[in-house]
Design a protein around this motif. Structure first.
Motif, PDB file in Angstrom:
ATOM      1  N   ASP A   1       9.973   2.366 -16.010  1.00 22.36           N
ATOM      2  CA  ASP A   1       9.609   3.506 -16.842  1.00 22.36           C
ATOM      3  C   ASP A   1       8.340   4.143 -16.270  1.00 22.36           C
ATOM      4  N   PRO A   2       8.198   5.467 -16.398  1.00 17.11           N
ATOM      5  CA  PRO A   2       7.062   6.156 -15.770  1.00 17.11           C
ATOM      6  C   PRO A   2       5.696   5.562 -16.104  1.00 17.11           C
ATOM      7  N   GLU A   3       5.510   5.118 -17.353  1.00 11.59           N
ATOM      8  CA  GLU A   3       4.186   4.610 -17.724  1.00 11.59           C
ATOM      9  C   GLU A   3       3.875   3.252 -17.099  1.00 11.59           C
ATOM     10  N   MET A   4       4.893   2.595 -16.518  1.00  8.15           N
ATOM     11  CA  MET A   4       4.679   1.289 -15.891  1.00  8.15           C
ATOM     12  C   MET A   4       4.474   1.388 -14.382  1.00  8.15           C
ATOM     13  N   VAL A   5       4.725   2.564 -13.822  1.00 10.03           N
ATOM     14  CA  VAL A   5       4.640   2.730 -12.374  1.00 10.03           C
ATOM     15  C   VAL A   5       3.220   2.487 -11.880  1.00 10.03           C
ATOM     16  N   GLY A   6       2.240   3.032 -12.600  1.00  7.32           N
ATOM     17  CA  GLY A   6       0.851   2.957 -12.168  1.00  7.32           C
ATOM     18  C   GLY A   6       0.355   1.536 -12.004  1.00  7.32           C
ATOM     19  N   GLU A   7       0.734   0.645 -12.924  1.00  4.66           N
ATOM     20  CA  GLU A   7       0.220  -0.728 -12.855  1.00  4.66           C
ATOM     21  C   GLU A   7       0.734  -1.450 -11.616  1.00  4.66           C
ATOM     22  N   VAL A   8       1.962  -1.152 -11.206  1.00  7.00           N
ATOM     23  CA  VAL A   8       2.513  -1.771  -9.993  1.00  7.00           C
ATOM     24  C   VAL A   8       1.864  -1.169  -8.750  1.00  7.00           C
ATOM     25  N   LEU A   9       1.704   0.158  -8.737  1.00  6.31           N
ATOM     26  CA  LEU A   9       1.062   0.809  -7.588  1.00  6.31           C
ATOM     27  C   LEU A   9      -0.375   0.340  -7.414  1.00  6.31           C
ATOM     28  N   ASP A  10      -1.070   0.073  -8.521  1.00  5.51           N
ATOM     29  CA  ASP A  10      -2.448  -0.425  -8.423  1.00  5.51           C
ATOM     30  C   ASP A  10      -2.496  -1.771  -7.708  1.00  5.51           C
ATOM     31  N   VAL A  11      -1.552  -2.648  -8.027  1.00  4.61           N
ATOM     32  CA  VAL A  11      -1.481  -3.945  -7.347  1.00  4.61           C
ATOM     33  C   VAL A  11      -1.208  -3.746  -5.861  1.00  4.61           C
ATOM     34  N   MET A  12      -0.289  -2.836  -5.536  1.00  4.47           N
ATOM     35  CA  MET A  12       0.052  -2.581  -4.135  1.00  4.47           C
ATOM     36  C   MET A  12      -1.135  -1.979  -3.376  1.00  4.47           C
ATOM     37  N   LYS A  13      -1.920  -1.138  -4.034  1.00  2.00           N
ATOM     38  CA  LYS A  13      -3.114  -0.571  -3.390  1.00  2.00           C
ATOM     39  C   LYS A  13      -4.098  -1.677  -3.043  1.00  2.00           C
ATOM     40  N   ARG A  14      -4.290  -2.612  -3.963  1.00  2.63           N
ATOM     41  CA  ARG A  14      -5.220  -3.721  -3.679  1.00  2.63           C
ATOM     42  C   ARG A  14      -4.706  -4.574  -2.525  1.00  2.63           C
ATOM     43  N   LEU A  15      -3.402  -4.774  -2.462  1.00  2.00           N
ATOM     44  CA  LEU A  15      -2.830  -5.536  -1.342  1.00  2.00           C
ATOM     45  C   LEU A  15      -3.070  -4.813  -0.027  1.00  2.00           C
ATOM     46  N   ALA A  16      -2.874  -3.499  -0.024  1.00  2.00           N
ATOM     47  CA  ALA A  16      -3.086  -2.714   1.195  1.00  2.00           C
ATOM     48  C   ALA A  16      -4.529  -2.852   1.674  1.00  2.00           C
ATOM     49  N   GLU A  17      -5.456  -2.860   0.734  1.00  2.00           N
ATOM     50  CA  GLU A  17      -6.875  -2.989   1.086  1.00  2.00           C
ATOM     51  C   GLU A  17      -7.212  -4.384   1.610  1.00  2.00           C
ATOM     52  N   SER A  18      -6.368  -5.372   1.287  1.00  2.00           N
ATOM     53  CA  SER A  18      -6.634  -6.754   1.716  1.00  2.00           C
ATOM     54  C   SER A  18      -6.253  -6.998   3.172  1.00  2.00           C
ATOM     55  N   GLY A  19      -5.541  -6.052   3.788  1.00  2.00           N
ATOM     56  CA  GLY A  19      -5.228  -6.188   5.210  1.00  2.00           C
ATOM     57  C   GLY A  19      -3.850  -6.730   5.541  1.00  2.00           C
ATOM     58  N   VAL A  20      -3.005  -6.973   4.529  1.00  2.00           N
ATOM     59  CA  VAL A  20      -1.656  -7.457   4.809  1.00  2.00           C
ATOM     60  C   VAL A  20      -0.817  -6.301   5.364  1.00  2.00           C
ATOM     61  N   THR A  21       0.072  -6.607   6.305  1.00  2.00           N
ATOM     62  CA  THR A  21       0.972  -5.603   6.861  1.00  2.00           C
ATOM     63  C   THR A  21       2.019  -5.250   5.812  1.00  2.00           C
ATOM     64  N   MET A  22       2.222  -3.944   5.565  1.00  2.00           N
ATOM     65  CA  MET A  22       3.155  -3.519   4.526  1.00  2.00           C
ATOM     66  C   MET A  22       4.052  -2.401   5.042  1.00  2.00           C
ATOM     67  N   LEU A  23       5.351  -2.538   4.792  1.00  2.00           N
ATOM     68  CA  LEU A  23       6.306  -1.449   4.974  1.00  2.00           C
ATOM     69  C   LEU A  23       6.861  -1.119   3.602  1.00  2.00           C
ATOM     70  N   VAL A  24       6.665   0.116   3.171  1.00  2.00           N
ATOM     71  CA  VAL A  24       6.973   0.496   1.798  1.00  2.00           C
ATOM     72  C   VAL A  24       7.934   1.684   1.785  1.00  2.00           C
ATOM     73  N   VAL A  25       9.150   1.461   1.290  1.00  2.00           N
ATOM     74  CA  VAL A  25      10.069   2.564   1.018  1.00  2.00           C
ATOM     75  C   VAL A  25       9.721   3.093  -0.362  1.00  2.00           C
ATOM     76  N   THR A  26       9.369   4.368  -0.444  1.00  2.00           N
ATOM     77  CA  THR A  26       8.881   4.867  -1.731  1.00  2.00           C
ATOM     78  C   THR A  26       9.176   6.348  -1.932  1.00  2.00           C
ATOM     79  N   HIS A  27       9.318   6.721  -3.210  1.00  2.00           N
ATOM     80  CA  HIS A  27       9.383   8.124  -3.601  1.00  2.00           C
ATOM     81  C   HIS A  27       8.044   8.584  -4.188  1.00  2.00           C
TER      82      HIS A  27
END
Length: 245
Positions: A171-197
């Motif tokens: 649901d749209p209101e839940m998207v932000g909480e998942v993206l926030d976690v992914m942003k923190r992971l990106a900042e941690s230096g892990v290699t990420m390939l993300v298929v996204t809209h």
């Protein structure tokens, strides 16, 4: 930077339909690559080939951290290094959140119960679901379940994380909480390939954006270059249609 994923001449047909048509793509260690494009362009098929969830056609070749991806004993080694988060959460419904996260390290890495429990606790805190530890998946919201799925992928301590449209079923209101976690992971230096809209996420977080259409990579570049000044007309048309909404 060293390439941790190297893809060359990657093709995949489903009957007469060409899903991937000669893809070449290298990903450096620690790089965050967002793959965008219309539905049916081959984005999900591409990342599913990396850990051989999808068998690709000859003579395509994928090398992950020095190991060629193919059927056989090397495949387990590749899959141990590559975590994947799907559109659907794929959690075990009969297990608690803590048990879902502990399972793979204990089964695959032979981690002891106490060590696995400590790891699960750390990961639940990292993704903000420690209060849900002893609940079952159907007691959680979609956003919480997806955060559990991310924690479960991280439990194997992978060097590469693949995300296949991780917010598309939320649901749209839940998207932000998942993206926030992914942003923190990106900042941690892990290699990420993300298929996204999620174009805002791609622009803010990616080191590089790959635009696909018709099973091919049409254009690749830094986020500002892709979003502000794409070279290819097909990229411009796609972004104009997406960003107009």
């Amino acid at each position: 930077m060293t390439d941790i994923v190297s893809i060359s001449k990657l093709s995949k047909k489903f009957g007469s339909f060409t899903a991937l048509d000669g893809i070449d793509l290298n990903v450096a260690e620690g790089e965050v690559v967002c793959i965008i494009g219309p539905s049916g362009s081959g984005k999900s098929t591409l990342i599913r080939c990396i850990n051989l969830l999808e068998q690709f056609d000859s003579p395509g070749r994928i090398v992950v951290d020095g190991t060629t991806v193919k059927r056989g004993k090397e495949l387990a080694r590749v899959r141990a290094e590559v975590g994947m988060v799907f559109q659907s959460f794929n959690l075990f419904p009969h297990m608690t959140i803590r048990q879902n996260i502990k399972l793979a390290p204990m089964r695959v890495r032979k981690t002891g119960d106490q060590a696995a429990d400590k790891l699960a606790q750390q990961l639940m805190q990292q993704v903000g679901i420690e209060a849900q530890a002893d609940k079952y998946p159907d007691q959680l919201s979609g956003g919480q379940q997806q955060r559990v799925a991310i924690a479960r992928a991280l439990a194997m301590k992978p060097r590469i994380l693949l995300f296949d449209e991780p917010t598309s079923s939320l649901d749209p209101e839940m998207v932000g909480e998942v993206l926030d976690v992914m942003k923190r992971l990106a900042e941690s230096g892990v290699t990420m390939l993300v298929v996204t809209h999620e174009m805002g996420f791609a622009r803010q977080v990616a080191d590089r954006v790959v635009f696909m259409d018709g099973g091919k990579i049409v254009e690749t570049g830094k986020p500002d270059a892709i979003f502000d000044d794409p070279r290819e007309a097909r990229t411009r048309n796609f972004l104009n249609a997406i960003l107009a909404h």
